[in-house]
Design a protein around this motif. Structure first.
Motif, PDB file in Angstrom:
ATOM      1  N   VAL A 140     -48.725 102.379  -1.704  1.00  0.00           N
ATOM      2  CA  VAL A 140     -47.419 102.713  -1.140  1.00  0.00           C
ATOM      3  C   VAL A 140     -47.590 103.007   0.348  1.00  0.00           C
ATOM      4  O   VAL A 140     -48.436 103.819   0.729  1.00  0.00           O
ATOM      5  CB  VAL A 140     -46.815 103.929  -1.863  1.00  0.00           C
ATOM      6  CG1 VAL A 140     -45.464 104.292  -1.259  1.00  0.00           C
ATOM      7  CG2 VAL A 140     -46.676 103.637  -3.351  1.00  0.00           C
TER       8      VAL A 140
ATOM      9  N   CYS B  40     -42.949 105.234   3.554  1.00  0.00           N
ATOM     10  CA  CYS B  40     -42.088 105.473   2.404  1.00  0.00           C
ATOM     11  C   CYS B  40     -42.041 106.958   2.053  1.00  0.00           C
ATOM     12  O   CYS B  40     -40.974 107.500   1.726  1.00  0.00           O
ATOM     13  CB  CYS B  40     -42.586 104.666   1.205  1.00  0.00           C
ATOM     14  SG  CYS B  40     -42.340 102.879   1.362  1.00  0.00           S
ATOM     15  N   TYR B  41     -43.200 107.605   2.125  1.00  0.00           N
ATOM     16  CA  TYR B  41     -43.228 109.041   1.847  1.00  0.00           C
ATOM     17  C   TYR B  41     -42.523 109.836   2.939  1.00  0.00           C
ATOM     18  O   TYR B  41     -41.895 110.872   2.672  1.00  0.00           O
ATOM     19  CB  TYR B  41     -44.671 109.514   1.685  1.00  0.00           C
ATOM     20  CG  TYR B  41     -45.351 108.973   0.448  1.00  0.00           C
ATOM     21  CD1 TYR B  41     -44.947 109.380  -0.821  1.00  0.00           C
ATOM     22  CD2 TYR B  41     -46.365 108.037   0.544  1.00  0.00           C
ATOM     23  CE1 TYR B  41     -45.559 108.880  -1.964  1.00  0.00           C
ATOM     24  CE2 TYR B  41     -46.985 107.525  -0.584  1.00  0.00           C
ATOM     25  CZ  TYR B  41     -46.572 107.951  -1.840  1.00  0.00           C
ATOM     26  OH  TYR B  41     -47.171 107.446  -2.963  1.00  0.00           O
TER      27      TYR B  41
ATOM     28  N   LEU C  83     -38.945 109.518   2.104  1.00  0.00           N
ATOM     29  CA  LEU C  83     -38.637 110.308   0.915  1.00  0.00           C
ATOM     30  C   LEU C  83     -38.469 111.784   1.262  1.00  0.00           C
ATOM     31  O   LEU C  83     -37.522 112.443   0.801  1.00  0.00           O
ATOM     32  CB  LEU C  83     -39.735 110.124  -0.131  1.00  0.00           C
ATOM     33  CG  LEU C  83     -39.561 110.902  -1.446  1.00  0.00           C
ATOM     34  CD1 LEU C  83     -38.256 110.513  -2.122  1.00  0.00           C
ATOM     35  CD2 LEU C  83     -40.741 110.658  -2.372  1.00  0.00           C
TER      36      LEU C  83
ATOM     37  N   TYR D  21     -40.683 100.250  -3.216  1.00  0.00           N
ATOM     38  CA  TYR D  21     -42.110 100.520  -3.044  1.00  0.00           C
ATOM     39  C   TYR D  21     -42.588 101.724  -3.852  1.00  0.00           C
ATOM     40  O   TYR D  21     -43.755 101.799  -4.216  1.00  0.00           O
ATOM     41  CB  TYR D  21     -42.423 100.775  -1.565  1.00  0.00           C
ATOM     42  CG  TYR D  21     -41.962  99.674  -0.645  1.00  0.00           C
ATOM     43  CD1 TYR D  21     -42.742  98.540  -0.428  1.00  0.00           C
ATOM     44  CD2 TYR D  21     -40.735  99.748   0.014  1.00  0.00           C
ATOM     45  CE1 TYR D  21     -42.320  97.527   0.411  1.00  0.00           C
ATOM     46  CE2 TYR D  21     -40.300  98.734   0.863  1.00  0.00           C
ATOM     47  CZ  TYR D  21     -41.097  97.633   1.057  1.00  0.00           C
ATOM     48  OH  TYR D  21     -40.675  96.619   1.885  1.00  0.00           O
ATOM     49  N   VAL D  22     -41.709 102.673  -4.112  1.00  0.00           N
ATOM     50  CA  VAL D  22     -42.072 103.909  -4.798  1.00  0.00           C
ATOM     51  C   VAL D  22     -41.476 103.897  -6.192  1.00  0.00           C
ATOM     52  O   VAL D  22     -40.335 103.464  -6.388  1.00  0.00           O
ATOM     53  CB  VAL D  22     -41.572 105.145  -4.008  1.00  0.00           C
ATOM     54  CG1 VAL D  22     -42.028 106.436  -4.679  1.00  0.00           C
ATOM     55  CG2 VAL D  22     -42.064 105.091  -2.579  1.00  0.00           C
ATOM     56  N   GLU D  23     -42.260 104.361  -7.167  1.00  0.00           N
ATOM     57  CA  GLU D  23     -41.774 104.407  -8.541  1.00  0.00           C
ATOM     58  C   GLU D  23     -40.520 105.283  -8.623  1.00  0.00           C
ATOM     59  O   GLU D  23     -40.472 106.373  -8.048  1.00  0.00           O
ATOM     60  CB  GLU D  23     -42.855 104.986  -9.464  1.00  0.00           C
ATOM     61  CG  GLU D  23     -44.010 104.039  -9.729  1.00  0.00           C
ATOM     62  CD  GLU D  23     -43.631 102.955 -10.728  1.00  0.00           C
ATOM     63  OE1 GLU D  23     -42.486 102.969 -11.202  1.00  0.00           O
ATOM     64  OE2 GLU D  23     -44.481 102.096 -11.016  1.00  0.00           O
TER      65      GLU D  23
ATOM     66  N   VAL E 256     -41.029 108.948  -9.451  1.00  0.00           N
ATOM     67  CA  VAL E 256     -41.512 109.799  -8.362  1.00  0.00           C
ATOM     68  C   VAL E 256     -40.341 110.279  -7.507  1.00  0.00           C
ATOM     69  O   VAL E 256     -40.250 111.455  -7.121  1.00  0.00           O
ATOM     70  CB  VAL E 256     -42.541 109.035  -7.500  1.00  0.00           C
ATOM     71  CG1 VAL E 256     -42.971 109.872  -6.297  1.00  0.00           C
ATOM     72  CG2 VAL E 256     -43.742 108.639  -8.332  1.00  0.00           C
TER      73      VAL E 256
END
Length: 526
Positions: free
Chosen positions: A102, A106-107, A110, A406-408, A411
């Protein structure tokens, strides 16, 4: 896929004898029938041949052993076992390919989305405006921000101009700016610039089915109903901010995973034991949290004392968001994001605007204030209105939609469960929150834990259902192969009989080693 039946005489040269396709050859012998150079006939088969001839079948045509070996090397038919093995290998490769790292950004998005959505409650409490009017302003400004994306998607659905936005944008970029970009970005821009896009008529034809579905009355009935449900969600939640504490409002409105399980049980949808267990845990936490509303008599340090009525409004807002998700789930399978989001948000803003005009009385406006239908544009409210529309709406919700590729999803869902405690802390520091009561400290974490259990259990249930569906598909393919092998063999036999009836009788005196053979050439590449 086509199959060519050829008559090859034993007297033909070796090159003609070994002329086969790369995918496979079937040779059958017809004793007692003469042949020559014969004609050629194309016969269409429904499916590829998946049965392999034996050595005896090939030796029966009178072919040389070396030639038989050469023909065998060209045979690449797959049986059921090989087919299943290849499908399993493909699934394993897809699973391995799907486990990509990932990206860090993306984080970052988020975390930004979590903070932006958590700040929505404190920011709305800052606006001293009747709740329904405040909710209508929130969705009015969001609709304006979604309008640009809606027009772009609408142009894609029915293009009015011979213009391609991506290509036009790349075409006006300065050469110096493009040359300063990384090589990978330059490659993307060059590909866009050199791509030959479809004409306006071709694009209209491609979107004809989607356009017809978008303009159908059934679609607009669902969009209107979804907009009304969204209006109910925002109306009741923002009203709860004025009737209960900020911590209770955020806890109850984010309990929608628990409400989803309850609705699924009522609708008799398939559900796992883990989801039921998490729902029970979360419901117990909600009851414990509500004890503060029932038994807390002293006023809060700042903010509003929790009440049962306010908690109930926030809980009903969570129920509304459940029906909002169910109502829009079928539309989002074929409708683009903005083509769906703008009509729903705009309809919700209209419902809240008319509801505010009917049920609310506006206070006397102070200097710089305006409580009219578009009062959010007044100096006293414009910045807060833009904030709650852009940051919680665009950065929050749109940011989540951007990274879900990109992220489950599990999550993201579990991360967003941190919204109530973070929002409560934010509200306390800006003077719009309160110190929660003892039962909120006990029940709040239980509610969050229950929602997390439901989210994780739902994720694994969906994974199991997908795996079962894939296994069923593989079984169906294998069954089709078994049936089609028999039908193809029958088709070949019938075709051979037809061809033998058409062969002249002057070859009937030939010996058995001079009997012509029928070669089936199968081209699987088509």
């Amino acid at each position: 896929m086509s199959s060519n039946f050829q008559l090859l005489n034993d007297s033909s040269d070796e090159d003609d004898r070994s002329r086969t396709t790369e995918t496979g050859t079937i040779i059958t012998n017809h004793n007692g029938v003469g042949g020559g150079n014969g004609g050629e006939q194309d016969i269409e088969l429904d499916r590829p041949l998946l049965t392999s001839p034996t050595i005896a079948d090939i030796d029966g045509v009178g072919a040389h052993p070396d030639e038989s070996a050469l023909i065998l090397e060209d045979i690449q038919f797959r049986d059921d076992t090989n087919l299943q093995q290849e499908q399993k290998q493909t699934q394993q490769q897809q699973q391995q390919g799907g486990k990509k790292k990932v990206p860090l950004w993306c984080y970052v998005i988020l975390v930004a989305a979590l903070l932006a959505m958590s700040s929505s409650g404190p920011a709305l409490k800052k606006m001293d405006v009747p709740p329904l009017r405040k909710a209508s302003w929130r969705l009015q400004v969001t609709s304006i921000m979604l309008l640009i994306g809606f027009l772009v998607d609408l142009h894609t659905l029915y293009p009015l101009f011979e213009i391609h936005l991506a290509k036009s944008f790349v075409g006006v970029l300065p050469a110096g700016l493009v040359s300063s970009l990384p090589i990978s970005w330059q490659t993307v821009l060059i590909n866009v610039r050199q791509t030959k896009f479809a004409s306006i008529d071709e694009r209209r034809t491609e979107q004809s089915e989607c356009r017809a579905r978008f303009l159908s009355w059934k679609t607009w009935v669902i969009l209107t109903g979804t907009g009304c449900v969204l209006a109910g969600h925002f109306g009741m939640w923002i009203s709860s901010l004025n009737k209960t504490s900020l911590s209770h409002s955020l806890l109850f409105v984010t309990s929608n995973p628990i409400m989803i399980v309850i609705v699924m049980v009522v609708m008799r949808k398939p559900i796992s034991k883990g989801e039921i267990f998490g729902c029970l845990i979360g419901f117990i936490g909600l009851v414990i949290t509500m004890f503060d509303s029932l038994f807390l008599t002293s006023g809060p340090v700042n903010g509003i004392r929790p009440t049962v009525y306010g908690d109930f409004l926030a809980l009903m807002a969570a129920v509304c968001i459940v029906f909002y998700l169910f109502a829009g789930s079928n539309l989002r399978t074929w409708m683009s994001l903005y083509l769906y989001a703008f009509p729903v948000t705009f309809i919700a803003s209209l419902v809240l605007t008319f509801s505010s005009l009917i049920f609310e009385t506006m206070p006397v406006a102070k200097e710089g204030q305006n409580f009219g239908v578009f009062g959010w544009a007044s100096p006293a409210f414009v910045w807060l209105a833009l904030y709650v529309a852009f940051f919680p709406g665009i950065v929050g919700h749109t940011g989540v939609n951007a990274i879900i590729k990109y992220v489950e999803p599990v999550v993201i869902s579990v991360t967003l469960l941190l919204e109530p405690p973070i929002g409560t802390v934010m509200g306390y520091f800006v003077g719009e929150g309160e110190i929660p009561g003892i039962f909120t400290y006990i029940g709040g974490p239980i509610v969050v834990a229950g929602c997390g259990m439901v989210t994780v259990a739902s994720y694994f249930r969906n994974k199991r259902e997908q795996a079962a569906t894939q296994t069923a598909d593989v079984s169906n393919v294998s069954l089709d192969v078994d049936v089609d092998d028999a039908s193809v063999s029958s088709s070949i036999a019938s075709s051979n009989e037809i061809m033998m009836d058409a062969i002249p009788n002057q070859y009937s005196n030939l010996s058995s080693d001079q009997v012509p053979s029928v070669v089936v050439e199968v081209d699987d590449s088509k």
